[in-house]
Design an enzyme around this catalytic site. Structure first.
Site: not given
Length: 397
Positions: A58, A214
């Protein structure tokens, strides 16, 4: 109260501004604002929130309008999220809009922050500003909420919003069995369109989380490769209880080369201090965590990330970490990419203790506050993407 012809235009433009600034706002919400004079449909000013610029959307729009010499009395403000009413790094936006002479304020959705929720709009209304909030089920309200899922969840639950991502074979496996892969590196199940979509998920996230299994199997880099700018680097987080991450891994080598302080390794309290010192010398941050039931305490791990102002975490991990997140109720959204390939019964499962099909059932049973159903399905090239929520970040709003 009904939308006027100019209202949809103003809100759609505000949503575009917010979307474009999404990687620049965190840990604050993503917000766009347009100031419009309805009788002429003239845009007086527009802006979005960029955290480093301090100004909320704003204020950015008001400054642009004033710099152009526009009179704002009687104008309408279109904002994707309720204007704030509290003092933080800046003053209240609701006060700034009132002082500018704004006559109407049309808002896509309430602010989930308890400090603001409803108070900004109440202050505007009490000052004579005509206030309108879109019903939650409308398409633009949904978009505004999706942009701030992570903020809504984190600000109310004090932990990051976790999206669990997995690429799967049609029989629900994530990779061939150990010993059936020829070399260390990623095993691609899905095509280029799905992989590009994953990069967009990374770009929209504050952090990416994986496990040491991983890292040792795939040697990933886990970077945001969209090429799009962002406020801060994607934080790469590895859960590595015994601190086994190799100095020669792509993660460590890239951290040493870039010196962006974007690699964060969490280990247990008894892991090697000598190896930790070597990693620190290469630009890796080490954090020691307690164990719970024989494994690193995931809740504490997320608390640590929350303290670092991480709102959103994307996980790209193996069976063990996927299973732990689901068992502990710490996966909030799930994104699954299914390829047509079959890997067979001996391949690595999606998650220890469950299957992707059971998770899909759970997602389909979650009624989200802005959707008729929490799960969606679409196509990414030759692959199918199924995504949905296990926890509604806007529940009760």
């Amino acid at each position: 109260m009904r939308l006027l012809p100019a209202d949809e235009r103003g809100l759609r433009r505000a949503l575009e501004l917010a979307s474009d600034a999404a990687a620049f706002a965190s840990p604050n919400p993503t917000v766009g604002c347009v100031l419009l004079r309805q009788e002429t449909t003239t845009v007086l000013g527009e802006g979005a929130h960029f955290y480093d610029n301090f100004d909320h959307a704003e204020i950015a729009a008001l400054k642009q309008a004033r710099a152009a010499g526009h009179d704002l009395h009687g104008a309408t403000a279109y904002v994707t999220l309720e204007p704030c009413v509290h003092h933080g790094r800046t003053g209240p936006c609701s006060d700034a809009l009132m002082a500018a002479g704004i006559r109407r304020c049309v808002v896509a959705t309430f602010d989930p922050n308890p400090l603001v929720r409803g108070k900004g709009l109440a202050r505007l209304s009490a000052a004579g500003v005509e206030v309108m909030v879109l019903p939650a089920e409308t398409e633009m309200a949904q978009r505004a909420r999706q942009l701030n899922d992570a903020f809504a969840f984190a600000i109310r639950h004090e932990r990051p919003f976790v999206t669990l991502k997995a690429a799967l074979s049609v029989d629900g496996k994530i990779a061939p069995a150990v010993g059936q892969r020829n070399e260390r590196g990623p095993y691609w199940l899905t095509g280029s369109a799905a992989r590009a979509d994953v990069q967009r998920l990374r770009h929209a996230s504050d952090a990416i989380l994986t496990g040491i299994g991983t890292v040792l199997a795939d040697d990933p880099e886990l970077t945001d490769r969209t090429g799009l700018p962002r406020r801060r680097p994607l934080l790469r987080v590895v859960l590595d209880p015994q601190l086994r991450i190799p100095l020669a891994s792509k993660l460590v080598r890239s951290a040493a080369a870039e010196r962006r302080k974007d690699l964060f390794v969490m280990c247990d309290e008894e892991s090697s201090e000598e190896h930790a010192a070597e990693l620190r010398d290469l630009g890796v941050e080490i954090h020691r965590l307690p164990r719970r039931e024989g494994r690193l305490d995931l809740r504490v791990a997320l608390d640590v990330l929350n303290e670092r102002h991480v709102r959103s975490v994307l996980t790209e991990a193996g069976s063990a970490l996927n299973g732990s997140l689901l068992r502990d109720g710490l996966a909030d959204r799930v994104v699954l990419y299914f390829a047509e390939q079959e890997l067979g019964a001996s391949a690595l499962p999606f998650a220890e203790g469950t299957s992707p099909y059971l998770v899909q059932q759970q997602m389909s049973g979650v009624e989200r506050s802005t959707f008729a159903n929490a799960m969606s399905e679409d196509v990414r090239g030759e692959d199918v993407k199924i995504s949905g929520y296990l926890h509604d970040p806007w529940a009760g709003m």
